[in-house]
Design a protein around this motif. Sequence first.
Motif, short mmCIF file in Angstrom:
data_model
loop_
_atom_site.label_atom_id
_atom_site.label_comp_id
_atom_site.label_asym_id
_atom_site.label_seq_id
_atom_site.Cartn_x
_atom_site.Cartn_y
_atom_site.Cartn_z
N ARG A 302 0.84 -1.19 0.00
CA ARG A 302 0.00 0.00 0.00
C ARG A 302 0.87 1.24 0.00
NH1 ARG A 302 -3.52 -2.32 5.02
NH2 ARG A 302 -4.42 -4.12 3.96
N ALA A 303 0.49 2.20 -0.81
CA ALA A 303 1.31 3.40 -0.97
C ALA A 303 1.48 4.14 0.35
CB ALA A 303 0.68 4.31 -2.03
N ARG A 304 0.39 4.35 1.09
CA ARG A 304 0.48 5.12 2.33
C ARG A 304 1.38 4.42 3.34
NH1 ARG A 304 -4.63 5.33 3.79
NH2 ARG A 304 -5.11 7.35 2.84
N ASP A 305 1.17 3.13 3.54
CA ASP A 305 2.02 2.38 4.49
C ASP A 305 3.49 2.43 4.07
OD1 ASP A 305 0.15 1.39 6.41
OD2 ASP A 305 -0.63 0.05 4.89
N THR A 306 3.72 2.37 2.76
CA THR A 306 5.10 2.39 2.28
C THR A 306 5.79 3.69 2.66
OG1 THR A 306 4.61 0.92 0.42
CG2 THR A 306 6.57 2.30 0.23
N PHE A 307 5.16 4.82 2.37
CA PHE A 307 5.79 6.11 2.69
C PHE A 307 5.91 6.32 4.20
CE2 PHE A 307 4.29 7.51 -1.67
CZ PHE A 307 5.58 7.58 -2.20
N ILE A 347 0.81 -2.05 -6.26
CA ILE A 347 0.70 -1.00 -5.24
C ILE A 347 -0.73 -0.51 -5.16
CG2 ILE A 347 1.51 1.26 -4.51
CD1 ILE A 347 4.09 0.74 -6.04
N HIS A 348 -1.31 -0.60 -3.97
CA HIS A 348 -2.69 -0.17 -3.75
C HIS A 348 -2.72 1.26 -3.20
CE1 HIS A 348 -4.30 -4.26 -4.34
NE2 HIS A 348 -3.20 -4.66 -3.72
N GLY A 349 -3.71 2.03 -3.61
CA GLY A 349 -3.96 3.33 -3.02
C GLY A 349 -3.05 4.45 -3.45
N ILE A 350 -2.40 4.33 -4.60
CA ILE A 350 -1.50 5.40 -5.05
C ILE A 350 -2.27 6.66 -5.39
CG2 ILE A 350 -1.52 4.86 -7.53
CD1 ILE A 350 1.64 5.61 -5.45
N ASP A 351 -3.58 6.54 -5.59
CA ASP A 351 -4.40 7.68 -5.98
C ASP A 351 -5.00 8.43 -4.80
OD1 ASP A 351 -5.95 5.45 -5.32
OD2 ASP A 351 -7.63 6.10 -6.58
N PRO A 353 -5.51 10.97 -1.69
CA PRO A 353 -5.06 12.37 -1.69
C PRO A 353 -3.88 12.70 -0.79
CG PRO A 353 -7.18 12.15 -0.57
CD PRO A 353 -6.91 10.85 -1.25
N ASP A 354 -3.66 11.93 0.26
CA ASP A 354 -2.54 12.24 1.15
C ASP A 354 -1.24 11.57 0.74
OD1 ASP A 354 -3.63 9.77 1.79
OD2 ASP A 354 -3.09 9.89 3.91
N ILE A 355 -1.27 10.74 -0.29
CA ILE A 355 -0.07 10.01 -0.69
C ILE A 355 1.09 10.94 -1.06
CG2 ILE A 355 0.89 8.37 -2.37
CD1 ILE A 355 -1.04 7.25 -0.15
N PRO A 356 0.88 11.98 -1.90
CA PRO A 356 2.01 12.87 -2.22
C PRO A 356 2.55 13.60 -0.99
CG PRO A 356 -0.06 13.72 -3.13
CD PRO A 356 -0.33 12.33 -2.68
N LEU A 357 1.68 13.86 -0.01
CA LEU A 357 2.13 14.55 1.20
C LEU A 357 2.99 13.65 2.06
CD1 LEU A 357 -1.25 16.30 2.09
CD2 LEU A 357 0.64 17.18 0.70
N TRP A 358 2.60 12.37 2.21
CA TRP A 358 3.43 11.41 2.95
C TRP A 358 4.72 11.12 2.20
CZ3 TRP A 358 3.08 10.69 7.82
CH2 TRP A 358 1.84 10.73 8.48
N CYS A 359 4.68 11.19 0.87
CA CYS A 359 5.90 10.99 0.07
C CYS A 359 6.93 12.06 0.43
CB CYS A 359 5.56 11.04 -1.41
SG CYS A 359 7.01 10.99 -2.49
#
Length: 647
Positions: A302-307, A347-351, A353-359
């Motif tokens: 998952r994208a969020r967990d990864t970042f 990868i799940h959840g890359i879309d 909205p908070d993903i770029p912020l956690w990145c």
Amino acid sequence: MSYLKFDKNLMINLEQSLNKEMLRTNQAGAYHCSSIVGCNTRKQHGLLVIPIPELGNKNFVMLSSLDETVIQHGAPFNLGLHRYQGGVYSPNGHKYIREYDCETVPRTTYRVGGVILTKEAVFISQENRILIRYTLVDAHSDTTLQFRPFLAFREANDLVVQNNRLNQDFTEVDNGVGFCLYPGFPTLYMQFSQKAKWVSNPNWYNGIEYIKDLERGIPYTEDLWVPGYFEIPIKKGESIIFSAGTSEVKHRSLSKLYETEIAGRTRRTSFYNCLKNAAKQFYIKEGKEMYLTSGYPWGSIRARDTFMALPGCTLAIDHLDDYHAIMGTILKALNNYIDNEMLDERIHGIDLPDIPLWCIWAIQQYARYQGIEAARKEYLPEVARILDWIIAGGHPNLAVETNGLVGTTGTNTPVSWMNATSNGWPLIPRTGLLVEFNALWYNALMFASALAADVPGYEKRRDEWTTLADEAKPAFIDTFLNEHGYLYDYVNGTYADPSVRPNMAVAIGLDYSPLDRRQRKGVLDVVTRELLTPKGLRTLSPKSYGYRPFYVGSPQEREQAYHNGPARPWLIGAYADAYLKVYGHSGVGYIDRMLIGFEDEMSQNCIGSVSQMYDGNPPYSGHGAISQVSNVAEVLRTLRTLKKLNM
């Protein structure tokens, strides 16, 4: 003395030992997981559980378990343990266990009369193969071992029922046999390091129960296929290695393969080493790509967990190359999303909205570890591209408002990490202006401005970021900070959610917070008083409406509790950052003492790791996934922060 050792008094007490689980992975998605007495208590447990890409991005239980039997003077002593219908345990092999040690590899010592036998299991890295080494430490007469495999060949979240569709045929291979029970599955090869006699004796073992699934109110009974057994004589001082894998292996290579694998293992002799070992178990390498999975025995990439977990699972354990490898994979996926190109289906959840912020937060942590110059050289163009995309309105569900804050819509679909649903609808419909989104947004703007300082060609963009941050800072305070001294969880139009939730801890723990030190301290006091537990921060204050501290009961009851009381360990990272920013070095001792609750966890639940969540009230029992990536990562990151401050 071993850090993770359990004596016979605990092992033979099933009320205690069945609640302790062990996990081993191969860093390619496969795993071995069970209770420390070898009795599977979940449908996801198994001796060899592997991903099969041809059948979808899921894990499949191939070999559920392997029952060992010691034979002396014609008398059999079965070392296996299963729970059958009616709560009956058989054949009660746990009564022969004298010790369980998990310092380097899981090691069980059995004593049957004058026989002392040890069993050690190791997963081969990047290969779907588990090896088990049996050593006859002592025996006063001729000894023979029998090995009875319990085959499943099913998806890890399903159950098998007796059927006549399976293929009973087997293939004879080097010192073993191979089975493929159903079409589409790979062949499971079971082999030994020395000559083994295979005795075909096919039977269904019906009514095997999984007590953890029973407790969760989900289907918990299945039938397993046992096609026969292996028989091998063994001498005192001799070792025999069993291999189960999806490819054949030469029996002469097993001993060297085993020794090579354990040579590089991290010995779990301390709190830090346990967590370091746990962190590396989340790595998944597929060709040139590298990922972090969210948890075991279920989970996904998952994208969020990864970042969120990337800094703790790599930088905090000095795995700099792994940080770059994983960041490279996830950044490529994010850039593909930005460019409307084909997404990485893994990868799940890359879309979200908070993903770029956690990145950007994860890149900021790299700057903290390696220095801002290193981060500037490696990641400034990526940070700039992400911010420019958001500002230009590129994200379909993250919009910059006129006051400089960012808004999102989460009425129909969860958009934040608090993503529990009921009948497809968010149980906590966080929508509009979310507190952690906007704290991360302000932090990203300020960090990007610092990253681009004095870099030719970035002057105009840096001015834009600084201007936006200057607008967002007072707007954040006016929007979220209330007269009670804490932060609203989200604000949607004229509605401000008064629930006391831990998302405000993110806002006060960031390097760049919209709040001044006095305001941070006021929020910190509320978080400490109402949310802090020995296992992390509660997801809701006991004083707030709807508080449900215990994650128990039916699936529906657990859904309602998911983000309404149970504590999440990963939030301790933000809390520790906030506390140290307010109190400086004088807060080090307090944070160090606070981590004792997590060190105690190393011998509970999944030994050597941290569970997904804990009850919000005593005794703070663990629930959910037995090993969760963001929890392990943030405890590690906090340990690393304390270490740097103590230097």
